[in-house]
Design an enzyme around this catalytic site. Structure first.
Site, PDB file in Angstrom:
ATOM      1  N   ASN A 146      83.198  24.261  25.180  1.00 42.07           N
ATOM      2  CA  ASN A 146      83.862  24.922  24.058  1.00 42.07           C
ATOM      3  C   ASN A 146      82.948  26.073  23.631  1.00 42.07           C
ATOM      4  OD1 ASN A 146      84.972  25.749  21.667  1.00 42.07           O
ATOM      5  ND2 ASN A 146      84.668  23.799  20.578  1.00 42.07           N
ATOM      6  N   TRP A 147      83.338  27.265  24.028  1.00 41.29           N
ATOM      7  CA  TRP A 147      82.463  28.426  23.767  1.00 41.29           C
ATOM      8  C   TRP A 147      82.512  28.850  22.310  1.00 41.29           C
ATOM      9  CZ3 TRP A 147      83.366  32.222  28.541  1.00 41.29           C
ATOM     10  CH2 TRP A 147      83.041  31.534  29.725  1.00 41.29           C
ATOM     11  N   LYS A 148      83.433  28.293  21.549  1.00 38.83           N
ATOM     12  CA  LYS A 148      83.604  28.643  20.124  1.00 38.83           C
ATOM     13  C   LYS A 148      83.715  30.161  19.976  1.00 38.83           C
ATOM     14  CE  LYS A 148      81.422  24.315  18.874  1.00 38.83           C
ATOM     15  NZ  LYS A 148      80.635  23.539  17.930  1.00 38.83           N
ATOM     16  N   HIS A 174      89.674  20.389  16.339  1.00 39.43           N
ATOM     17  CA  HIS A 174      88.211  20.409  16.328  1.00 39.43           C
ATOM     18  C   HIS A 174      87.728  20.325  14.882  1.00 39.43           C
ATOM     19  CE1 HIS A 174      84.093  21.819  16.687  1.00 39.43           C
ATOM     20  NE2 HIS A 174      84.161  21.420  17.940  1.00 39.43           N
ATOM     21  N   GLU A 196      85.589  21.881  13.292  1.00 42.01           N
ATOM     22  CA  GLU A 196      85.432  23.170  12.603  1.00 42.01           C
ATOM     23  C   GLU A 196      86.783  23.668  12.098  1.00 42.01           C
ATOM     24  OE1 GLU A 196      83.228  24.864  15.833  1.00 42.01           O
ATOM     25  OE2 GLU A 196      81.582  23.519  15.311  1.00 42.01           O
ATOM     26  N   GLU A 230      83.861  13.549  18.261  1.00 42.92           N
ATOM     27  CA  GLU A 230      82.777  14.453  17.891  1.00 42.92           C
ATOM     28  C   GLU A 230      82.327  14.146  16.464  1.00 42.92           C
ATOM     29  OE1 GLU A 230      82.852  18.234  20.547  1.00 42.92           O
ATOM     30  OE2 GLU A 230      83.920  18.634  18.695  1.00 42.92           O
ATOM     31  N   GLY A 252      76.149  20.861  16.719  1.00 40.36           N
ATOM     32  CA  GLY A 252      75.303  22.028  16.503  1.00 40.36           C
ATOM     33  C   GLY A 252      74.040  21.730  15.717  1.00 40.36           C
ATOM     34  N   SER A 299      75.936  17.970  20.321  1.00 37.71           N
ATOM     35  CA  SER A 299      74.567  18.149  20.816  1.00 37.71           C
ATOM     36  C   SER A 299      74.325  17.519  22.194  1.00 37.71           C
ATOM     37  CB  SER A 299      73.541  17.638  19.796  1.00 37.71           C
ATOM     38  OG  SER A 299      73.654  18.375  18.587  1.00 37.71           O
ATOM     39  N   GLY A 344      79.290  22.329  23.144  1.00 35.94           N
ATOM     40  CA  GLY A 344      79.262  23.617  22.460  1.00 35.94           C
ATOM     41  C   GLY A 344      78.112  24.466  22.986  1.00 35.94           C
ATOM     42  N   GLY A 345      77.003  24.461  22.262  1.00 31.90           N
ATOM     43  CA  GLY A 345      75.866  25.341  22.568  1.00 31.90           C
ATOM     44  C   GLY A 345      75.441  25.350  24.032  1.00 31.90           C
TER      45      GLY A 345
HETATM   46  P1  13P Z   1      77.336  21.382  20.168  1.00 32.92           P
HETATM   47  O1  13P Z   1      77.282  20.921  21.597  1.00 32.92           O
HETATM   48  O2  13P Z   1      76.825  22.782  19.977  1.00 32.92           O
HETATM   49  O3  13P Z   1      76.726  20.380  19.232  1.00 32.92           O
HETATM   50  O4  13P Z   1      78.898  21.470  19.774  1.00 32.92           O
HETATM   51  C1  13P Z   1      79.712  20.387  20.033  1.00 32.92           C
HETATM   52  C2  13P Z   1      81.108  20.799  19.822  1.00 32.92           C
HETATM   53  O5  13P Z   1      81.541  21.024  18.705  1.00 32.92           O
HETATM   54  C3  13P Z   1      81.971  20.953  21.012  1.00 32.92           C
HETATM   55  O6  13P Z   1      83.305  21.097  20.665  1.00 32.92           O
END
Ligand code: 13P
Length: 254
Positions: free
Chosen positions: A9-11, A95, A97, A167, A173, A213, A234-235
């Site tokens: 997920n590149w956000k 998600h 967020e 999640e 994050g 994470s 994510g990251g």
């Molecule tokens: P991180 O891997 O950056 O913690 O993000 C997880 C995430 O929200 C994937 O959708």
């Protein structure tokens, strides 16, 4: 057997050059990963260029959100049909967020999931508790509420085309990863809910991803849990090396 799904997920990250470079690198090296499915979810504006960079490599393409209506006066939104038109296979829905920053409810997520399924997209439906929920001992209750609300009206046939993602909000994050035991406890409870609502055969067929994470050095332990069927990253998905290392670790234990 559930094939592990390793999803990036590149956000709201990358630009046109870095998105194309990242997608090309992942596509070029996708063959390094056996026995796991790869998925990248770039920002909408880069979907076409990422699709073209992937070419015919074994990397699926997904969006990070969509709207439930098919078309019409919904300024700024995009529909499932538009995502299908671009050749996408997946869409992340609900998600944290979107739930907690942008105010999406379980009912919004449910409408989107039904619309995605009707259009032939695989929804990756996210659930997860906040830190205060966990500290109050309410994790199971919160996740069960999200499961019921987000998946309302989804038939036994449809659920087999759904991917779930757990999640924990406090692990996203933050570098604070759930322990493998914490992840497994929630994943096992999600599978139990699938069994209760549908049946055990269907429950065994649904993939449940962990996100929060996930890094190359913790992936094997998390993905080695019996009910963890992949990762939503994510990251670490913004670096091809890390994304592929997680996928390799996941495939080895999946
Ligand atoms: P991180 O891997 O950056 O913690 O993000 C997880 C995430 O929200 C994937 O959708």
């Amino acid at each position: 057997m559930r094939t592990p799904l390793i999803a990036g997920n590149w956000k709201m990250n990358t630009d046109s050059n870095s998105a194309a470079a990242l997608a090309s690198e992942i596509a070029k090296r996708a063959g390094e990963v056996q026995d796991a499915e790869l998925l990248v979810c770039p920002p909408n504006v880069y979907l076409t260029l990422v699709r073209d960079a992937i070419g015919d490599a074994s990397v699926a393409l997904g969006a990070q959100n969509m709207y439930h209506e098919a078309n019409g006066a919904f300024t700024g939104e995009i529909s499932a049909a538009m995502l299908c038109d671009l050749g996408l296979q997946y869409v992340i829905l609900g998600h944290s967020e979107r739930r907690h920053i942008l105010g999406e409810s379980d009912s919004d997520v449910n409408k989107k999931a039904l619309a995605a399924l009707a259009a032939g997209l695989v929804p990756v439906v996210c659930v997860g508790e906040q830190l205060a929920d966990r500290e109050a001992g309410k994790t199971a209750e919160v996740i069960r509420g999200q499961f019921d609300g987000s998946l309302a009206g989804i038939t036994a046939e449809q659920i087999q085309s759904v991917v779930l993602a757990y999640e924990p909000v406090w692990a996203i994050g933050t570098g604070k990863v759930a322990t493998p035991e914490q992840a497994e406890e929630v994943h096992a409870d999600l599978r139990k809910q699938l069994t209760e609502r549908y049946n055990s055969e269907i429950a065994e067929s649904v993939r449940i991803l962990y996100g929060g994470s996930v890094k190359p050095d913790n992936a094997a332990e998390l993905l080695g849990q019996p009910n963890v069927d992949g990762a939503l990253i994510g990251g670490a998905s913004l670096k091809a090396d890390d994304f592929l290392a997680i996928a390799t670790a996941g495939a080895a234990v999946g």
